[in-house]
Design a protein around this motif. Sequence first.
Motif, PDB file in Angstrom:
ATOM      1  N   ALA A  99      23.713   5.863 -36.060  1.00 16.37           N
ATOM      2  CA  ALA A  99      23.263   6.958 -35.171  1.00 16.37           C
ATOM      3  C   ALA A  99      23.645   8.312 -35.766  1.00 16.37           C
ATOM      4  N   MET A 100      24.843   8.406 -36.363  1.00 14.59           N
ATOM      5  CA  MET A 100      25.253   9.661 -37.006  1.00 14.59           C
ATOM      6  C   MET A 100      24.330   9.996 -38.167  1.00 14.59           C
ATOM      7  N   GLN A 101      24.033   9.002 -38.987  1.00 16.50           N
ATOM      8  CA  GLN A 101      23.148   9.224 -40.133  1.00 16.50           C
ATOM      9  C   GLN A 101      21.773   9.709 -39.678  1.00 16.50           C
ATOM     10  N   GLU A 102      21.229   9.078 -38.652  1.00 19.43           N
ATOM     11  CA  GLU A 102      19.903   9.459 -38.150  1.00 19.43           C
ATOM     12  C   GLU A 102      19.928  10.845 -37.530  1.00 19.43           C
ATOM     13  N   TYR A 103      21.007  11.173 -36.831  1.00 27.36           N
ATOM     14  CA  TYR A 103      21.146  12.495 -36.208  1.00 27.36           C
ATOM     15  C   TYR A 103      21.171  13.581 -37.282  1.00 27.36           C
ATOM     16  N   ILE A 104      21.987  13.365 -38.311  1.00 20.81           N
ATOM     17  CA  ILE A 104      22.108  14.339 -39.409  1.00 20.81           C
ATOM     18  C   ILE A 104      20.759  14.513 -40.111  1.00 20.81           C
TER      19      ILE A 104
END
Length: 197
Positions: A99-104
Amino acid sequence: MASPPLSAAGGSGGELSSGSEPAAALPARDLPALFEQAAERLPSLLPAASKEQLLYLYARYKQVKLGTCNTPKPSFFDFEGKQKWEAWKALGDTSPHQAMQEYIAAVKKLDPSWNPQTPEKRGKESKTVFGGPVISSLYQEEEIIREEDKNIFDYCRENNIDYVTKAIQSKKVDVNVTDEEGRALLHWACDRGHKEL
């Protein structure tokens, strides 16, 4: 959590991940810091983001901060709440790491010029809203001002409601007075998030 109204947004905006930087390219040890930088960057991008993009980011932010959606579905009449809940629920057991990777990647897609490795001038953080903290656009590192050297704007920036109220009621200060850059007291109060002031 305050957010812009969402009317007819469909889906979770999953189209954002296509065409972004590969998620695996982000180093795992730097991921939480990059995620926080992306969350700080988002408020300035809100005017350019679609409702679908905002839902996409909202869902991933919630997944990172709270994990898998386990809250009850909002009522039928809470249209915005239902859309947010559905976007978050659709992530299922997606890991916070993913989720962090996709958000960034989504923030990078909204602002291709954003470089999280380059320190940027940041304002004072005030409140958290849809997707991340709100940043003051007028904030600069300010030196401590002696009490006798303060003016009405200094008291306004400090949220000294009593002083500002008394000054305006005494008619010694015009409520519409502006500083050297044309900002009124109301501008400063709004910028700093001093709702009561």
